[in-house]
Design an enzyme around this catalytic site. Structure first.
Site, PDB file in Angstrom:
ATOM      1  N   HIS A   1     -18.573 -33.231  36.079  1.00 23.72           N
ATOM      2  CA  HIS A   1     -18.169 -33.739  37.396  1.00 23.72           C
ATOM      3  C   HIS A   1     -16.714 -34.171  37.447  1.00 23.72           C
ATOM      4  CE1 HIS A   1     -18.750 -37.723  35.612  1.00 23.72           C
ATOM      5  NE2 HIS A   1     -17.956 -38.161  36.564  1.00 23.72           N
TER       6      HIS A   1
HETATM    7  C1  UD1 Z   1     -17.268 -41.193  40.595  1.00 24.73           C
HETATM    8  C2  UD1 Z   1     -16.315 -42.007  39.715  1.00 24.73           C
HETATM    9  C3  UD1 Z   1     -16.540 -41.664  38.251  1.00 24.73           C
HETATM   10  C4  UD1 Z   1     -18.018 -41.723  37.868  1.00 24.73           C
HETATM   11  C5  UD1 Z   1     -18.814 -40.844  38.822  1.00 24.73           C
HETATM   12  C6  UD1 Z   1     -20.306 -40.868  38.518  1.00 24.73           C
HETATM   13  C7  UD1 Z   1     -14.161 -42.606  40.772  1.00 24.73           C
HETATM   14  C8  UD1 Z   1     -12.709 -42.290  40.828  1.00 24.73           C
HETATM   15  N1  UD1 Z   1     -14.932 -41.744  40.046  1.00 24.73           N
HETATM   16  O1  UD1 Z   1     -16.861 -39.828  40.527  1.00 24.73           O
HETATM   17  O2  UD1 Z   1     -15.808 -42.569  37.446  1.00 24.73           O
HETATM   18  O3  UD1 Z   1     -18.182 -41.265  36.528  1.00 24.73           O
HETATM   19  O4  UD1 Z   1     -18.605 -41.325  40.152  1.00 24.73           O
HETATM   20  O5  UD1 Z   1     -21.021 -39.917  39.262  1.00 24.73           O
HETATM   21  O6  UD1 Z   1     -14.580 -43.581  41.350  1.00 24.73           O
HETATM   22  N2  UD1 Z   1     -20.535 -36.837  46.904  1.00 24.73           N
HETATM   23  C9  UD1 Z   1     -21.685 -36.506  47.597  1.00 24.73           C
HETATM   24  N3  UD1 Z   1     -22.685 -37.419  47.665  1.00 24.73           N
HETATM   25  C10 UD1 Z   1     -22.613 -38.622  47.075  1.00 24.73           C
HETATM   26  C11 UD1 Z   1     -21.428 -38.948  46.381  1.00 24.73           C
HETATM   27  C12 UD1 Z   1     -20.414 -38.051  46.295  1.00 24.73           C
HETATM   28  O7  UD1 Z   1     -21.798 -35.427  48.147  1.00 24.73           O
HETATM   29  O8  UD1 Z   1     -23.568 -39.399  47.158  1.00 24.73           O
HETATM   30  C13 UD1 Z   1     -19.464 -35.834  46.789  1.00 24.73           C
HETATM   31  C14 UD1 Z   1     -18.445 -35.932  47.863  1.00 24.73           C
HETATM   32  O9  UD1 Z   1     -18.097 -34.640  48.262  1.00 24.73           O
HETATM   33  C15 UD1 Z   1     -17.234 -36.556  47.172  1.00 24.73           C
HETATM   34  C16 UD1 Z   1     -17.408 -36.080  45.733  1.00 24.73           C
HETATM   35  O10 UD1 Z   1     -18.813 -35.973  45.555  1.00 24.73           O
HETATM   36  O11 UD1 Z   1     -16.045 -36.205  47.730  1.00 24.73           O
HETATM   37  C17 UD1 Z   1     -16.828 -37.001  44.728  1.00 24.73           C
HETATM   38  O12 UD1 Z   1     -17.366 -38.313  44.862  1.00 24.73           O
HETATM   39  P1  UD1 Z   1     -16.506 -39.604  44.419  1.00 24.73           P
HETATM   40  O13 UD1 Z   1     -17.279 -40.805  44.706  1.00 24.73           O
HETATM   41  O14 UD1 Z   1     -15.152 -39.501  44.969  1.00 24.73           O
HETATM   42  O15 UD1 Z   1     -16.310 -39.446  42.866  1.00 24.73           O
HETATM   43  P2  UD1 Z   1     -17.230 -38.857  41.740  1.00 24.73           P
HETATM   44  O16 UD1 Z   1     -16.724 -37.502  41.411  1.00 24.73           O
HETATM   45  O17 UD1 Z   1     -18.691 -39.003  42.039  1.00 24.73           O
END
Ligand code: UD1
Length: 388
Positions: A232
């Site tokens: 991820h």
């Molecule tokens: C985040 C954390 C990371 C952690 C990870 C665990 C930061 C910078 N990163 O990364 O340290 O290891 O979580 O999973 O805070 N999305 C969905 N549904 C959700 C959540 C996210 O579709 O419920 C998608 C969205 O398109 C979003 C992308 O995932 O833009 C990334 O989500 P984000 O919360 O920005 O960071 P993670 O990659 O999950």
């Protein structure tokens, strides 16, 4: 004492579950509610599979506030959290704020509190990758430098903080003992760095007797060897060439690769036109798993391949060798102990080699690197001292 915990992303729900349970236990032992606990969910993760499921499985209380911040660019996401958290802090006037790990929710929780002069404590402090391209590294460094008590999961984390100028390292970074607790002093000017052990050990112990294998895999994986893959991190999944080469390198695996897919990775695979590659053998793409199912499939895997921080250590705790698809790791002890191997640029054929390596690793004795499952208890005791 009013303690406000801020969570937002998947790994934080797991860590908070261990800590909040210890608050309840302390209240029970004292026969009165000395720890009044409030839970704020920033809404960084919002899908049921990424959030609600973890609350159910770990029996976390419903959040007192859900800020519904959702996805966005880093500044935008963090900024929205800051604004909303400040309002909550002003309304609730907590005595202390507890933040967990290294996500945007962590830094927002710490910064908003610090601006209002509310003491911050950081669970999983002191970890460093020394790679400032990772947003998580910025989050960790800043959060640590805003904290009054830094709850480290291991000795290496205490050492990292000593190198950054922290000079109140309790017991030289050895695991905190009952007798040390009474002698700890701290202030915002002289924060205490304490090795309490890893709350992830506590969390694993909470569920280890009821780990599950997902229904859709039960029959397919019976008696079969398999690998667990998770990806991820931005550096692995946001670049088309990198993601393509990772999938290619794994495509000749002799065993099925169970691949619970993070929403970010799912979106990139589709945008980059990699769906047909990722949807055929050896890959078995499944929806993100809950905590018990994830640990359930890891426990019986031959090998874990991941870029997750938490999973590297969970693999270690469950006695499964791990390949980490990164240039560095925060969990250096797992590498030093021989259970984790960094693979920055895996090439075709690496899976076969890693499986042979893993077979040898499995016969090695494991050192106890991350404490004794009582990290939450130590955290609760130390927070209790913040008012005394
Ligand atoms: C985040 C954390 C990371 C952690 C990870 C665990 C930061 C910078 N990163 O990364 O340290 O290891 O979580 O999973 O805070 N999305 C969905 N549904 C959700 C959540 C996210 O579709 O419920 C998608 C969205 O398109 C979003 C992308 O995932 O833009 C990334 O989500 P984000 O919360 O920005 O960071 P993670 O990659 O999950």
């Amino acid at each position: 004492m009013k303690i406000l915990s801020v969570v937002g992303a998947r790994p934080q729900f797991v860590k908070a579950a261990a800590v909040l349970r210890s608050f309840e236990q302390l209240n029970k032992e004292c026969g009165e509610k000395i720890m009044e606990s409030l839970l704020v969910h920033t809404g960084q993760h919002y899908d049921f599979q990424m959030s609600g499921l973890f609350f159910e499985e770990l029996v976390l209380p419903d959040p007192d506030y859900n800020l519904g911040v959702g996805s966005g660019l880093h500044g935008e996401q963090t900024g929205k959290m800051l604004e909303a958290l400040e309002k909550v802090y002003l309304d609730e006037q907590p005595d202390v704020v507890v933040v967990y790990g290294d996500t945007n929710s962590t830094i927002a929780g710490a910064l908003a509190a610090s601006k209002l002069h509310i003491p911050v404590t950081h669970v999983e402090a002191g970890l460093r990758s020394y790679n400032r391209h990772m947003p998580e590294e910025t989050n960790r460094v800043l959060t640590d430098h805003l904290s009054t008590i830094l709850f480290c999961p291991c000795q290496a984390a205490c050492r990292n903080l000593a190198c950054e100028g922290f000079n109140n390292i309790v017991n030289n970074g050895a695991l905190l003992s009952e007798k040390d607790i009474k002698h700890i002093t701290f202030s915002q000017e002289k924060p205490a760095v304490v090795n309490v052990g890893d709350v992830m050990v506590d969390a694993l112990q909470m569920v280890e007797n009821d780990l599950e294998v997902p229904v859709e895999l039960k029959d397919k994986l019976r008696d079969e060897r398999y690998i667990v893959l998770t990806l991820h991190r931005a550096e692995n999944v946001d670049n088309k060439e990198r993601l393509t080469s990772l999938l290619k390198a794994m495509a000749d695996s002799p065993y099925p690769i169970v691949f619970p897919i993070h929403p970010r990775t799912k979106a990139r695979i589709s945008t980059f036109g990699l769906s047909s590659q990722a949807n055929k053998f050896p890959f078995r793409i499944i929806e993100p798993l809950g905590y018990k199912e994830m640990l359930g499939i890891v426990r019986s895997a031959s090998l874990v391949v991941t870029d997750s921080g938490g999973l590297q250590k969970e693999a270690f705790m469950l006695g499964v060798p791990c390949n980490t698809l990164r240039t560095e790791t925060e969990w250096v002890e797992t590498v030093e102990a021989g259970w984790n191997m960094l693979l920055t640029y895996p090439e075709k054929g690496f899976v076969q080699n890693s499986l042979s390596w893993a077979q040898k690793v499995c016969s090695m004795k494991q050192p106890q690197l991350y404490g004794d499952g009582l990290a939450g208890k130590r955290i609760a005791s130390l927070l209790g001292m913040m008012t005394t």
